[in-house]
Scaffold this motif. Sequence first.
Motif, PDB file in Angstrom:
ATOM      1  N   ILE A  21     -88.060  10.490 -26.472  1.00 25.95           N
ATOM      2  CA  ILE A  21     -87.448  10.662 -25.146  1.00 25.95           C
ATOM      3  C   ILE A  21     -86.195   9.800 -25.020  1.00 25.95           C
ATOM      4  N   LEU A  22     -86.261   8.569 -25.503  1.00 27.29           N
ATOM      5  CA  LEU A  22     -85.092   7.677 -25.467  1.00 27.29           C
ATOM      6  C   LEU A  22     -83.931   8.258 -26.279  1.00 27.29           C
ATOM      7  N   ILE A  23     -84.231   8.829 -27.428  1.00 29.91           N
ATOM      8  CA  ILE A  23     -83.178   9.413 -28.269  1.00 29.91           C
ATOM      9  C   ILE A  23     -82.516  10.583 -27.554  1.00 29.91           C
ATOM     10  N   ILE A  24     -83.333  11.440 -26.935  1.00 30.26           N
ATOM     11  CA  ILE A  24     -82.786  12.602 -26.219  1.00 30.26           C
ATOM     12  C   ILE A  24     -81.926  12.155 -25.041  1.00 30.26           C
ATOM     13  N   GLU A  25     -82.439  11.149 -24.294  1.00 26.80           N
ATOM     14  CA  GLU A  25     -81.708  10.680 -23.119  1.00 26.80           C
ATOM     15  C   GLU A  25     -80.416   9.942 -23.491  1.00 26.80           C
ATOM     16  N   ARG A  26     -80.365   9.355 -24.671  1.00 25.42           N
ATOM     17  CA  ARG A  26     -79.217   8.550 -25.068  1.00 25.42           C
ATOM     18  C   ARG A  26     -78.391   9.228 -26.175  1.00 25.42           C
ATOM     19  N   THR A  27     -78.433  10.548 -26.198  1.00 23.16           N
ATOM     20  CA  THR A  27     -77.693  11.265 -27.245  1.00 23.16           C
ATOM     21  C   THR A  27     -76.200  10.964 -27.179  1.00 23.16           C
ATOM     22  N   ASN A  28     -75.644  10.953 -25.963  1.00 28.80           N
ATOM     23  CA  ASN A  28     -74.223  10.640 -25.812  1.00 28.80           C
ATOM     24  C   ASN A  28     -73.905   9.238 -26.328  1.00 28.80           C
ATOM     25  N   SER A  29     -74.789   8.293 -26.006  1.00 27.45           N
ATOM     26  CA  SER A  29     -74.586   6.907 -26.457  1.00 27.45           C
ATOM     27  C   SER A  29     -74.629   6.806 -27.974  1.00 27.45           C
ATOM     28  N   ILE A  30     -75.534   7.577 -28.583  1.00 28.49           N
ATOM     29  CA  ILE A  30     -75.645   7.575 -30.045  1.00 28.49           C
ATOM     30  C   ILE A  30     -74.344   8.082 -30.663  1.00 28.49           C
ATOM     31  N   GLY A  31     -73.819   9.190 -30.084  1.00 26.24           N
ATOM     32  CA  GLY A  31     -72.561   9.740 -30.596  1.00 26.24           C
ATOM     33  C   GLY A  31     -71.415   8.764 -30.439  1.00 26.24           C
ATOM     34  N   LEU A  32     -71.356   8.086 -29.306  1.00 24.23           N
ATOM     35  CA  LEU A  32     -70.288   7.109 -29.064  1.00 24.23           C
ATOM     36  C   LEU A  32     -70.369   5.941 -30.048  1.00 24.23           C
ATOM     37  N   LEU A  33     -71.609   5.435 -30.280  1.00 26.48           N
ATOM     38  CA  LEU A  33     -71.792   4.324 -31.223  1.00 26.48           C
ATOM     39  C   LEU A  33     -71.372   4.719 -32.636  1.00 26.48           C
ATOM     40  N   LYS A  34     -71.689   5.965 -33.015  1.00 29.80           N
ATOM     41  CA  LYS A  34     -71.284   6.430 -34.355  1.00 29.80           C
ATOM     42  C   LYS A  34     -69.765   6.531 -34.447  1.00 29.80           C
ATOM     43  N   THR A  35     -69.132   6.973 -33.364  1.00 37.54           N
ATOM     44  CA  THR A  35     -67.670   7.083 -33.337  1.00 37.54           C
ATOM     45  C   THR A  35     -67.023   5.709 -33.483  1.00 37.54           C
ATOM     46  N   LEU A  36     -67.674   4.709 -32.891  1.00 35.60           N
ATOM     47  CA  LEU A  36     -67.133   3.336 -32.953  1.00 35.60           C
ATOM     48  C   LEU A  36     -67.424   2.653 -34.280  1.00 35.60           C
ATOM     49  N   GLY A  37     -68.176   3.351 -35.169  1.00 36.61           N
ATOM     50  CA  GLY A  37     -68.404   2.810 -36.513  1.00 36.61           C
ATOM     51  C   GLY A  37     -69.808   2.278 -36.779  1.00 36.61           C
ATOM     52  N   ALA A  38     -70.705   2.422 -35.813  1.00 36.89           N
ATOM     53  CA  ALA A  38     -72.082   1.949 -36.034  1.00 36.89           C
ATOM     54  C   ALA A  38     -72.784   2.842 -37.054  1.00 36.89           C
ATOM     55  N   SER A  39     -73.529   2.239 -37.970  1.00 39.76           N
ATOM     56  CA  SER A  39     -74.261   3.020 -38.983  1.00 39.76           C
ATOM     57  C   SER A  39     -75.572   3.541 -38.407  1.00 39.76           C
ATOM     58  N   ASN A  40     -76.126   4.537 -39.092  1.00 43.83           N
ATOM     59  CA  ASN A  40     -77.403   5.102 -38.649  1.00 43.83           C
ATOM     60  C   ASN A  40     -78.514   4.047 -38.634  1.00 43.83           C
TER      61      ASN A  40
END
Length: 377
Positions: free
Chosen positions: A264-283
Amino acid sequence: MALGIIVSLITVSTGFGSKKAIKERLADFSGHITVKSTRSNSSYNTSVLDNQGLSIKKIQEIPDVETVQKYAMVTGIMRNQHNFAGIIFKGVGKDFDSLRFKKFLIAGTSPKVTEVGYYNGVTISQKIANDLHLKVNDSIVTVFSKADQKPIYRNFQVVGIYRTDIKMIDDQFVLGGINHVRKIQDMKPDEIGGLDIFLKNVNDIDSDFPEIEKLIGYKNYAEKATEKFPQITDWISIFDTNIALIIIIMLIVVVINIIMVLLILIIERTNSIGLLKTLGASNSQIRATFINYTLIIMIPGLLYGNAIGLGLILIQKFFGVIKLNPENYYVSTVPVDLNPIAIISISVGILFISGLALIVPSYLISKISPVKAIKYN
């Protein structure tokens, strides 16, 4: 999470508590380890203990041994105008541990044997007292029979009434003076039928048994308290299976729920995950963040679960709210064991296993595309 902790704590404390309470009752009545003559076999009429190779003094010097007391037993029948009861008369000596036995007394006193002459007081079980309508200070006739001889009659006075809640003991055993048994069994004044060895800790029975066995001589044999009544031992062993089964079920429920929280947290924070990846955060960095956050969510559940679970256990420990039928469970109230290691292990174990279980579903984060995630609504 809180419910899983509560159920696990109650299961472990009552399961271990029941095992410990039943073992202690068996051991405190008849010794943690008993020494008998091989000629006695399984008979309740004890044969004379052989002295060859037997060293009572060395047994007493073992660090874990608290007391050693001698005894001799013979079967008989108690009877009066109301009823009769088949009994096992256990004669004890002046070394009888009355303080240890005190926990079983519900009226009167334990035997006070001096071994000078014949002590005519007996301490009987509540079951026998009820069957024969006896109370403290009443007299009762007991008949002892011997092969090819006339029956031997003894008149005893009831000095105490006990209850262990273990049916096999309460239905049969009567405590009295050892000199009566010596006379009936044609034993010499210094001869005994066996030894009851009491340890400082009931859990040391298995470790101390081999050492004691070396000091009893080859014509005698030692027996653990847990081996005297195999049906009770088999019943106690079921607790281990039940404890493991219940904890596994609760662990599965907790893990499934915590995985759902992560998803549920992953689904709710999908935008945040995409933003973090754009900023260079690794999986791996993002996965670790989500796993840690999910585990932090578990902490209030752990605290509430421990507070409620320990509270219920303490109430039962000090007030004995939940009662049991001793004929079925060998104890009259639900016993609990507050083992700090077990209590801490439950919380740490659930937290650790939940963390491991979250690793696989967290890989869903690596499947999320940064471009699509930022557009996700």
